[in-house]
Design a protein around this motif. Structure first.
Motif: not given
Lengths: 500, 352, 331
Positions: C189-216
């Motif tokens: 959760l704290n030290h991998t991109p995967f974990g940080r991306n989870l926070y981003a998705i929960g914080s603002n899904r659209e922002a995460a998607r627009l940042s190229g994170i594969r939300v699904n």
């Protein structure tokens, strides 16, 4: 601009139809590295469609896009990003609970092995913040930043992912004048990094300050592309609207009727203090303040969306207690909030449902809606206010333009038969044409006896529509002007508390 | 004719017919000729739930008994442990024109409503295990069933621990009211009456098993630390599952040899537990749900044919332990009991 | 320099840290209270008891924390735990599989499949997580009854019982396993991109998607992991009880969500920490244990549990609103 250079981006003869209706008709646009191109047009002119095609959100029906002279295909936002094209939307997309640095590198966190390399995150964030001479601590949480800081982080983020083309949609809509200056400086720093910028704004007055060239669209067609030196704002507006616009005449204010809304020493420590004012029948009173002066919070308190600690509100001379929006509505106060998408409208409801939202009591009989009456009443307001939409009163408000959404909120309160209408930043993100329209409607409504209080950080707006103007500074009323006395300089000075 | 007018008319006619039939039925049934007597019967059975072994056995036994009677057709329903569902099932039975209803339903509050609907329709009801006002009660004699287990446990303590016990754990089910309470009381009363040294009240722990293994496990795990010095602990549990959870908790705490447990039901998992080597499950009182049907169907026929029936009919209870399990369930445990002998089968039939 | 003057220098206020501190305070108050009221609370025997009964809720709560951070919710965890137990016992007893460990592996796979299905329903078919997992809850619970025929099955494999009852150097094995998983997922959760991306998705899904994170894809993994961890919790449960029952782990989802929320994870996503969850799990466990030691009736225990949850979360909310108001005033 050095016209011998090859443009960085060329969009040639782009066409797009929605359900057979052409929204873009062979529109062309070119963009050079290091320039700011203002893309202008009224709502519905096709700006956002063009931009979405550039970003891969929409697929064009015709035309070609060249980057560095090479034909490219942009099927999805990912493709656009890979080519260094970056959108900064009016509604910012950021993760409020993450730090600035993480937001800058969201989706591209540097790693060491399988882990995030936090030192690199910090270093890269600092590097890009420094490139644009931004002084925001990279470890601050996004939610702790001001609006302009968040916007700047978005811009830095675009730079951080090596964007060569940045599209900004209404970047100054939520900014106070001083913050606009800061933003413009950042944009100039971006230009110095050879980034090309497409700049969309409805605030025509700022275009000459920032743009190198303008491209104007109207009704899905390309109207003109000129160096900014060749046009003044009036000509731009004429090209956009396509008809001669006369500057709003500053008529003398009509005499105000008896006071409808009266505030006496309304106070909430820290936000606004000692606010006393009256708004008379048929009067439009404007309150001008810089962002954070407390005028926005004042309106929310009058409407019961926030609390006030002491003071008294009078309606038609009778004291009223307002603890909730419901109390305010009962007292005959209507409120048009700043962020209509969040606070004012239920986007997934139809225009009809939104218009009648505050008025269900009268439009229902024994719990059943009188649908026909509802529809007729809604149609009446659609006609009177000139709400334009495809598909009639059953269209979901989500699909309306900003100006028309604003009119829907207006219609709701008119339908509810309010005596006082309070508007917080009424033309935030509304295009020029619709803006003038809304001002005219407000004038007409005032002439019919409505008392209107407008609160705005847009000095032009306050000047052009108010009969009487108050300025707020640090939560207090700092000055009052009649329409005749008010000028841009005097207002600014009073709002800045003399420091400006 | 307007269709809308027909509907209420139909309802009224039906209601009038129902009221009349009720009116005439009552005095007539008191006389010799029995209006409910027929050549064959349709009987509705609404089971408590189809999710647990006990009630599945009840259903199977009923089906068997109905076939054996020859002139009974069963209509089945599932009350899903829910009063509202039970009421809906009652309505369905009435619509389907059943002659009698056997209800196994959990919610005492719905008992009145269900019974008033049945009375309106003049359909006799037998209530299994949970009484309903006006219905013939059929089921466990919970207090007596408890006594059997309590007595067996007391005897074991007298024999093995010189009649001395350091703590008593009662794994109860307070949320379900009187019936489980009667079981628990029966166990405790008989234990205290028969054990050489009755246990003082402060050493008796009343714990809520919530009717699941893990909750029994949790409360026993959390109670054992408060009796660190107790080496002779007995537990009486509301059913086999909570008994198994209780033993698991003692074993997990390394105190398996300090506990002896009795329970109720003796369902297959309980039987398996008591047959383990060095089992800490002394045994459980059996309710023979598979035999419910053999008593229920004749009782219902008696009611329908106007023969006198006592207000409460009880099932037979036996305390099952490793010692006598082969007398009752030899086919379940061939390894333990050897070949099923003819005598054993005879004893089983006698027992039921 | 372009420091924006309308706002003060934002200092990270460490809200998460503050939440953890208020949690730790709740924890301490409970410990002191129970130690004062019950002489058996701070005994070695009870501490061992506490340590060996944390793992089921604790492990399932890891998955739930991930899900809540992404702004979702999974209420199928209890049913999946029960299903895992039933699958193990039915494969072993009814289908005669040779090794219980093989059966346990199949149960873990079954749990993962339920989780994957949840993820697919939520991402591909855009079904609200509450509804999707409510469906999965019902299906998994139903399957558990169908497969077991409603029966309780005993599992007397001493090797398998090590999972729930065994100890290494006096420390319960299940606790070690849980601590290992907490450490692992903390790093994730704290030290991998995967974990940080989870926070981003929960914080603002659209922002995460627009940042190229594969939300699904991220959500799919999170729900699958939650299914897997729920099944693991179910296996520990079975091992501890030496039996499996389709009615087991009833209401586990509520205990788990309560623990996670108690730990400061936001139901609206974007915020949360495993450290908080860990303390939340311990607080709930201590509460149960202490009240039982005090011989409080189970009904009052329910009341007490709810009260502590509301108090802890309520105080945290008030504190956060305070600090936010302070922040606003500063601007």
């Amino acid at each position: 601009m050095d016209n011998n250079r090859r443009p960085l981006l060329e969009m040639r003869d782009i066409s797009k139809r929605f359900f057979g209706v052409p929204v873009l008709d062979r529109v062309s646009l070119d963009l050079y590295a290091g320039e700011v191109l203002a893309l202008l047009g009224e709502n519905g002119a096709g700006k956002s469609t063009l931009i979405k095609i550039l970003n891969g959100d929409y697929q064009k029906d015709g035309g070609d896009i060249y980057l560095d002279g090479e034909l490219v295909t942009l099927r999805e936002p990912r493709d656009a990003e890979a080519h260094g094209i970056r959108m900064i939307y009016q509604e910012l997309h950021y993760a409020p609970d993450l730090s600035v640095a993480e937001n800058l590198l969201l989706g591209h966190l540097p790693r060491r092995g399988p882990f995030v390399d936090w030192k690199a995150v910090d270093d890269i964030a600092r590097k890009y913040l420094a490139l644009l001479k931004v002084n925001i601590p990279p470890r601050a949480l996004m939610r702790d930043l001001s609006v302009v800081e968040r916007e700047i982080v978005e811009i830095v983020k675009a730079l951080a992912i090596q964007a060569r083309i940045i599209v900004m949609d209404e970047p100054t809509a939520a900014l106070a004048p001083r913050e606009v200056d800061i933003l413009f400086e950042i944009i100039r720093n971006l230009q110095a990094q050879n980034v090309a910028i497409i700049y969309i704004s409805h605030r025509l007055d700022e275009i000459p300050r920032i743009a190198n060239r303008v491209t104007i669209l109207r009704d899905g067609k390309h109207i003109a592309t000129r160096p900014i030196e060749d046009l003044d704002t009036r000509e731009i507006a004429q090209l956009m609207v396509g008809r001669k616009m006369t500057e709003r005449s500053r008529k003398t204010a009509p005499a105000a009727g008896e006071p409808v809304l009266r505030l006496e020493r309304l106070t909430r420590p820290g936000d606004f203090e000692d606010i006393s004012l009256t708004v008379g029948r048929g009067e439009i009173v404007g309150i001008f303040g810089l962002l954070g002066a407390g005028h926005g919070r004042l309106t929310r308190a009058i409407f019961g969306a926030d609390t006030y600690q002491s003071g008294q509100i009078f309606i038609n001379g009778t004291p009223v207690t307002i603890r909730s929006p419901r109390d305010a509505r009962r007292a005959g106060i209507g409120f048009v909030p700043i962020d209509r998408k969040v606070q004012g409208l239920v986007l997934d409801m139809t225009v009809r449902e939104n218009v009648t939202l505050a008025n269900w009591g009268q439009l229902s009989r024994m719990g059943w809606f009188r649908r026909r009456l509802e529809r007729a009443n809604t149609q009446k307001w659609v006609d009177r206010l000139g709400i334009r939409m495809a598909g009639g009163v059953e269209t979901r408000t989500r699909y309306l333009s900003g100006g028309n959404q604003q009119k829907v909120v207006l219609a709701r309160w008119l339908e509810a038969g309010v005596k006082v209408l309070i508007l917080n930043e009424p033309t935030w993100g509304v295009d020029v044409g619709a803006r003038a329209d809304i001002y005219e409607q407000l004038e007409a409504l005032a002439a019919q006896g409505l008392a209107i209080l407008i609160v705005s950080s847009d000095i032009q707006e306050v000047l052009s529509v108010s009969h009487r103007i108050l300025t707020m500074h640090k939560g207090r009323i700092s000055a009052e002007f009649s329409r005749a006395d008010a000028s841009e300089e005097r207002l600014l000075q009073a709002a800045a508390g003399g420091e400006a | 004719m307007n269709k809308n007018l027909l509907k209420p008319a139909g309802v009224i006619v039906t209601l009038v017919a129902l009221v009349c039939s009720a009116f005439f039925a009552l005095p007539v049934s008191a006389q010799d000729d029995c209006p409910t007597a027929k050549d064959s019967y349709v009987i509705g059975f609404a089971n408590l739930t189809e999710d647990i072994a006990f009630t599945q056995l009840v259903r199977e036994g009923l089906i068997e008994a109905a076939e054996a009677a020859g002139n009974v057709e069963l209509v089945l329903a599932d009350n899903r442990l829910d009063g509202a569902t039970a009421l809906a099932n009652t309505e369905n039975f009435i619509t389907q024109g059943v002659d009698g209803i056997i209800h196994f339903q959990t919610d005492a509050a719905f008992g009145n409503v269900i019974m008033s609907r049945a009375r309106q329709a003049n359909i006799p009801v037998i209530a299994i295990d949970i009484p309903m006002p006006g219905a013939v009660f059929f089921g466990a004699d919970n207090y007596y069933a408890g006594e059997l287990a309590g007595q067996a446990l007391a005897e074991w303590v007298n024999e093995n621990w010189d009649g001395q016990v350091d703590a008593v754990l009662m794994l109860e089910l307070p949320q379900s009211g009187e019936i489980p309470a009667a079981r628990m009381q029966g166990m405790l009363d008989a234990f205290q009456a028969n054990v050489a040294n009755p246990v003082p009240e402060e050493l008796i722990f009343h714990l809520d098993s919530k009717n699941t293994q893990e909750e029994a496990f949790r409360v026993v795990s959390d109670t054992l630390p408060s009796i660190p010095d107790a080496t002779r602990i007995v537990a009486m549990t509301i059913n086999d599952g909570t008994g198994i959870g209780t033993i698991a908790a003692a074993e997990a705490a390394g105190r398996g040899d300090q506990i002896m447990v009795v329970g109720q039901n003796a369902d297959p998992s309980g039987q398996e537990e008591m047959l383990k080597e060095n089992s800490r499950y002394l045994g459980a009182t059996a309710y023979f749900p598979e035999n419910y049907g053999a008593k229920l169907i004749p009782t219902m026929i008696d009611i329908l044919e106007c023969r006198p029936v006592p207000p409460s009919v009880y099932v037979d209870h036996v305390f099952i332990s490793a010692d006598n399990i082969c007398d009752y369930y030899p086919e379940n445990w061939p390894e333990h009991c050897g070949e099923v002998t003819a005598e054993a089968q005879a004893t089983e039939e006698a027992g039921s | 320099m372009n420091r924006i003057e309308s706002a003060p220098l934002p200092v990270p206020r460490g809200r998460q840290a503050a939440t953890t501190i208020s949690l730790a305070a709740t924890f301490l108050i409970l410990v002191v209270f129970f130690a004062w009221r019950s002489p058996n609370f701070l005994t070695a025997i009870n501490l061992v008891n506490l340590a060996s009964t944390l793992a089921i809720v604790g492990i399932v709560a890891i998955g739930e924390t991930l899900v809540l951070i992404t702004g979702g919710v999974d209420i199928s965890v209890g049913a999946v735990a029960a299903l895992a137990g039933v699958v193990t016992s039915v494969l072993l007893l009814n289908y005669g599989w040779p090794s219980i460990w093989l059966c346990a592996l199949a149960a873990l796979i079954a749990g993962t499949i339920v989780g994957l299905t949840n993820g697919l329903l939520i991402t591909r078919f855009k079904i609200n997580p509450l509804i999707a997992t409510l469906g999965a809850y019902s299906i998994a619970r139903g399957l558990a009854f169908v497969l077991s025929g409603g029966q309780t099955n005993l599992l007397n494999d001493p090797g398998f019982q090590f999972l729930g009852r065994g100890a290494i150097a006096g420390i319960p094995f299940s606790l070690l396993l849980m601590l290992l998983l907490y450490a692992l997922f903390w790093v994730v959760l704290n030290h991998t991109p995967f974990g940080r991306n989870l926070y981003a998705i929960g914080s603002n899904r659209e922002a995460a998607r627009l940042s190229g994170i594969r939300v699904n894809r991220h959500l799919l993994v999170v729900y699958a992991v939650t299914g897997l961890l729920s099944a693991l919790g179910g296996l520990i449960n079975v091992s501890q009880l030496a039996s499996s029952a389709p009615r087991s782990a009833v209401g586990l989802e509520f205990t788990v969500i309560a623990a996670v929320v108690l730990g400061g994870t936001s139901l609206s996503g974007g915020k949360g920490s495993l450290v908080g969850t860990f303390i939340g799990v311990i607080i709930l466990r201590i509460l149960d244990n202490g009240l039982t030691l005090l011989n409080i009736s189970s009904f009052w225990q329910d009341v007490a549990r709810g009260t502590v949850l509301l108090l802890a979360v309520g105080f945290d909310q008030i504190r956060q609103r305070w600090s936010e108001r302070e922040a606003r005033r500063g601007q």
